[in-house]
Scaffold this motif. Structure first.
Motif, mmCIF file in Angstrom:
data_model
loop_
_atom_site.group_PDB
_atom_site.id
_atom_site.type_symbol
_atom_site.label_atom_id
_atom_site.label_comp_id
_atom_site.label_asym_id
_atom_site.label_seq_id
_atom_site.Cartn_x
_atom_site.Cartn_y
_atom_site.Cartn_z
ATOM 1 N N THR A 75 7.923 -8.375 -18.596
ATOM 2 C CA THR A 75 8.264 -7.908 -19.962
ATOM 3 C C THR A 75 6.985 -7.742 -20.718
ATOM 4 O OG1 THR A 75 9.267 -8.883 -21.773
ATOM 5 C CG2 THR A 75 8.123 -10.563 -20.680
ATOM 6 N N HIS A 76 7.261 -6.967 -21.908
ATOM 7 C CA HIS A 76 6.321 -6.428 -22.694
ATOM 8 C C HIS A 76 6.480 -7.222 -23.947
ATOM 9 C CE1 HIS A 76 4.136 -3.399 -20.594
ATOM 10 N NE2 HIS A 76 5.480 -2.674 -20.111
ATOM 11 N N GLU A 77 7.537 -7.879 -23.959
ATOM 12 C CA GLU A 77 8.000 -8.873 -25.191
ATOM 13 C C GLU A 77 6.840 -10.073 -24.976
ATOM 14 O OE1 GLU A 77 9.921 -8.051 -27.765
ATOM 15 O OE2 GLU A 77 10.695 -6.135 -26.750
ATOM 16 N N VAL A 136 0.685 -1.255 0.084
ATOM 17 C CA VAL A 136 0.065 -0.005 0.061
ATOM 18 C C VAL A 136 0.816 1.196 -0.020
ATOM 19 C CG1 VAL A 136 -1.850 1.304 1.320
ATOM 20 C CG2 VAL A 136 -1.802 -1.194 1.485
ATOM 21 N N TYR A 137 0.580 2.196 -0.890
ATOM 22 C CA TYR A 137 1.263 3.294 -0.694
ATOM 23 C C TYR A 137 0.165 4.506 -0.587
ATOM 24 C CZ TYR A 137 5.046 1.685 -3.377
ATOM 25 O OH TYR A 137 6.326 0.905 -3.931
ATOM 26 N N GLY A 138 0.246 5.229 0.527
ATOM 27 C CA GLY A 138 -0.713 6.000 1.256
ATOM 28 C C GLY A 138 -2.123 5.159 1.125
ATOM 29 N N THR A 139 -3.128 5.599 0.397
ATOM 30 C CA THR A 139 -4.445 4.825 0.293
ATOM 31 C C THR A 139 -4.388 3.850 -0.899
ATOM 32 O OG1 THR A 139 -5.165 6.858 -0.856
ATOM 33 C CG2 THR A 139 -5.743 6.436 1.587
ATOM 34 N N HIS A 140 -3.469 3.872 -1.679
ATOM 35 C CA HIS A 140 -3.394 3.079 -2.885
ATOM 36 C C HIS A 140 -2.906 1.770 -2.762
ATOM 37 C CE1 HIS A 140 -2.451 3.142 -7.542
ATOM 38 N NE2 HIS A 140 -3.091 2.277 -6.999
ATOM 39 N N GLU A 141 -3.820 0.778 -3.013
ATOM 40 C CA GLU A 141 -3.340 -0.676 -2.795
ATOM 41 C C GLU A 141 -2.863 -1.078 -4.037
ATOM 42 O OE1 GLU A 141 -6.474 -3.070 -1.511
ATOM 43 O OE2 GLU A 141 -5.023 -4.453 -0.372
ATOM 44 N N VAL A 142 -1.420 -0.984 -4.114
ATOM 45 C CA VAL A 142 -0.928 -1.316 -5.411
ATOM 46 C C VAL A 142 -0.924 -2.702 -5.621
ATOM 47 C CG1 VAL A 142 1.393 -1.131 -6.567
ATOM 48 C CG2 VAL A 142 0.473 0.995 -5.291
ATOM 49 N N LEU A 143 -0.607 -3.789 -4.589
ATOM 50 C CA LEU A 143 -0.713 -5.104 -4.706
ATOM 51 C C LEU A 143 -1.720 -5.588 -3.811
ATOM 52 C CD1 LEU A 143 3.140 -5.993 -4.655
ATOM 53 C CD2 LEU A 143 1.659 -5.814 -6.673
ATOM 54 N N ASP A 160 13.374 -6.789 -14.601
ATOM 55 C CA ASP A 160 12.340 -5.891 -14.836
ATOM 56 C C ASP A 160 12.393 -5.255 -15.992
ATOM 57 O OD1 ASP A 160 10.074 -4.460 -14.471
ATOM 58 O OD2 ASP A 160 10.875 -3.361 -12.555
ATOM 59 N N GLU A 161 11.784 -5.621 -17.195
ATOM 60 C CA GLU A 161 11.650 -5.036 -18.389
ATOM 61 C C GLU A 161 12.890 -4.669 -18.911
ATOM 62 O OE1 GLU A 161 8.661 -2.184 -19.472
ATOM 63 O OE2 GLU A 161 7.327 -2.926 -17.943
ATOM 64 N N PRO A 162 13.844 -5.843 -19.150
ATOM 65 C CA PRO A 162 15.099 -5.759 -19.597
ATOM 66 C C PRO A 162 15.471 -4.772 -20.954
ATOM 67 C CG PRO A 162 14.532 -7.833 -19.595
ATOM 68 C CD PRO A 162 13.514 -7.182 -19.057
ATOM 69 N N GLY A 215 1.311 -7.652 -18.137
ATOM 70 C CA GLY A 215 0.241 -6.666 -17.631
ATOM 71 C C GLY A 215 0.455 -5.370 -18.076
ATOM 72 N N SER A 216 -0.611 -4.374 -18.075
ATOM 73 C CA SER A 216 -0.490 -3.300 -18.482
ATOM 74 C C SER A 216 0.138 -2.261 -17.372
ATOM 75 C CB SER A 216 -1.922 -2.302 -18.854
ATOM 76 O OG SER A 216 -2.865 -2.976 -18.064
ATOM 77 N N SER A 217 0.552 -1.073 -17.974
ATOM 78 C CA SER A 217 1.394 -0.079 -16.886
ATOM 79 C C SER A 217 0.670 0.288 -15.726
ATOM 80 C CB SER A 217 1.576 0.990 -17.981
ATOM 81 O OG SER A 217 2.401 1.952 -17.168
ATOM 82 N N GLY A 218 1.292 0.086 -14.850
ATOM 83 C CA GLY A 218 0.634 0.406 -13.413
ATOM 84 C C GLY A 218 -0.074 -0.626 -12.715
ATOM 85 N N SER A 219 0.186 -1.704 -13.320
ATOM 86 C CA SER A 219 -0.546 -3.040 -12.674
ATOM 87 C C SER A 219 0.029 -3.555 -11.455
ATOM 88 C CB SER A 219 -0.746 -4.088 -13.729
ATOM 89 O OG SER A 219 0.271 -4.507 -14.256
ATOM 90 N N GLY A 220 1.484 -3.189 -11.123
ATOM 91 C CA GLY A 220 1.777 -3.563 -9.931
ATOM 92 C C GLY A 220 3.242 -4.497 -10.218
ATOM 93 N N LYS A 221 3.629 -4.622 -11.517
ATOM 94 C CA LYS A 221 4.493 -5.673 -11.904
ATOM 95 C C LYS A 221 5.953 -5.440 -11.254
ATOM 96 C CE LYS A 221 4.225 -4.879 -16.458
ATOM 97 N NZ LYS A 221 3.311 -3.868 -15.999
ATOM 98 N N SER A 222 6.324 -4.242 -11.309
ATOM 99 C CA SER A 222 7.597 -3.819 -10.726
ATOM 100 C C SER A 222 7.590 -3.722 -9.230
ATOM 101 C CB SER A 222 8.069 -2.469 -11.077
ATOM 102 O OG SER A 222 8.271 -2.199 -12.641
ATOM 103 N N THR A 223 6.409 -3.191 -8.629
ATOM 104 C CA THR A 223 6.302 -3.472 -7.337
ATOM 105 C C THR A 223 6.425 -4.830 -6.784
ATOM 106 O OG1 THR A 223 5.016 -1.262 -7.399
ATOM 107 C CG2 THR A 223 4.788 -2.574 -5.425
ATOM 108 N N LEU A 224 5.866 -5.683 -7.454
ATOM 109 C CA LEU A 224 6.006 -6.956 -6.965
ATOM 110 C C LEU A 224 7.497 -7.598 -6.912
ATOM 111 C CD1 LEU A 224 4.663 -9.834 -6.277
ATOM 112 C CD2 LEU A 224 4.388 -10.244 -8.734
#
Ligand SMILES: Nc1ncnc2c1ncn2[C@@H]1O[C@H](COP(=O)(O)OP(=O)(O)OP(=O)(O)O)[C@@H](O)[C@H]1O
Ligand SMILES: [Mg+2]
Length: 244
Positions: free
Chosen positions: A196-198, A13-20, A164-166, A37-46
């Motif tokens: 990856t986006h590949e 959670v960041y602030g009130t935003h539950e990212v995962l 992470d998206e190398p 997954g699309s941008s902002g879906s939480g992949k890097s955070t995971l």
């Protein structure tokens, strides 16, 4: 199958935003798992939670059967078991190619410079960068830098490599050389977790594909299942958007 990393009920959670949100997922020894997954879906955070660059807000991370979030666990030692490759290479710009692959081994693993050089050479050969030992990062192309970054991570002889998206920061003509190295590592049995986006890479190389959307794992399965027979509407929509 031996589980190397197991994530249970992970949340961030960041602030009130539950990212995962309540992420359950694992990586088996020798397996290649791609996260899409699309941008902002939480992949890097995971990924960042798995290597503890971010502190999870809840849940467990089990590494080879041990809960690494409990207080008595040696986080520092755990981190050395994970190799990380970032979009932006993150090489040491003041060090040449060989030293980039040597310093961590000497500092962290306490190897002698000679031992460390031998190990570095082995991996620089695997990524095809053994001709550039004395070059500084600024003299290299993006694809070459990323191959050095991969050799540097491998030189620590981790149990799992996290990517992470190398290839996202690379000029299109350099994507192939990096994916080729990654495919070679996968074929040799390295355990890999790759954001990856590949889609071609995910389809061809991975044993399992995980599709994330808005902080949850919507669906996971073999590349055949996810790409040819997705069961979830969100997966179908994502693939339609991405593959068209
Ligand atoms: N340090 C942070 N502070 C606040 N919010 C953050 C932070 N890091 C990430 N977020 C938010 O978390 C969500 C997930 O981000 P994340 O970077 O994990 O997504 P992603 O799936 O990797 O996206 P991309 O494909 O663009 O790399 C986003 O809404 C992002 O804005
Ligand atoms: Mg990301």
């Amino acid at each position: 199958m031996e589980k190397v990393i197991e994530v249970q009920h992970l949340s961030k959670v960041y602030g009130t935003h539950e990212v995962l949100k309540d992420i359950d997922f694992s990586v088996n020894m020798g397996e290649v798992v791609c996260i899409i997954g699309s941008s902002g879906s939480g992949k890097s955070t995971l990924l960042r939670c798995i290597n503890l660059l971010e502190k999870p807000s809840g849940g467990q991370i089990i590494y080879k059967g041990e809960n690494i979030l409990d207080d008595k666990h040696d986080i520092f030692k755990y981190r050395t078991k994970l190799g990380m490759v970032f979009q932006q290479f993150n090489l040491f710009n003041n060090h040449n190619v060989l030293n980039n692959c040597v310093v961590g081994q000497v500092k962290v693993l306490k190897r002698t410079p000679k031992e460390a050089e031998d190990v570095a050479m082995k991996f620089l050969k695997i990524v095809g960068m053994e001709q550039y030992l004395k070059a500084k990062p600024k003299q290299l192309s993006g694809g070459q830098k990323q191959r050095v970054a991969i050799a540097r991570a491998l030189s620590m002889e981790p149990d799992v490599m996290l990517f992470d998206e190398p290839t996202s920061a690379l000029d299109p003509e350099m994507v192939g050389e990096v994916l080729k190295v990654m495919k070679k590592l996968a074929d040799e049995g390295l355990t890999m977790l790759v954001v990856t986006h590949e889609m071609g890479f995910a389809k061809e190389v991975s044993d399992r594909v995980v599709f994330m959307d808005q902080g949850v794992i919507v669906e996971e399965g073999s590349p055949e299942q996810i790409f040819n027979h997705p069961t979830q509407e969100r997966t179908r929509e994502f693939l339609k958007r991405t593959l068209s």
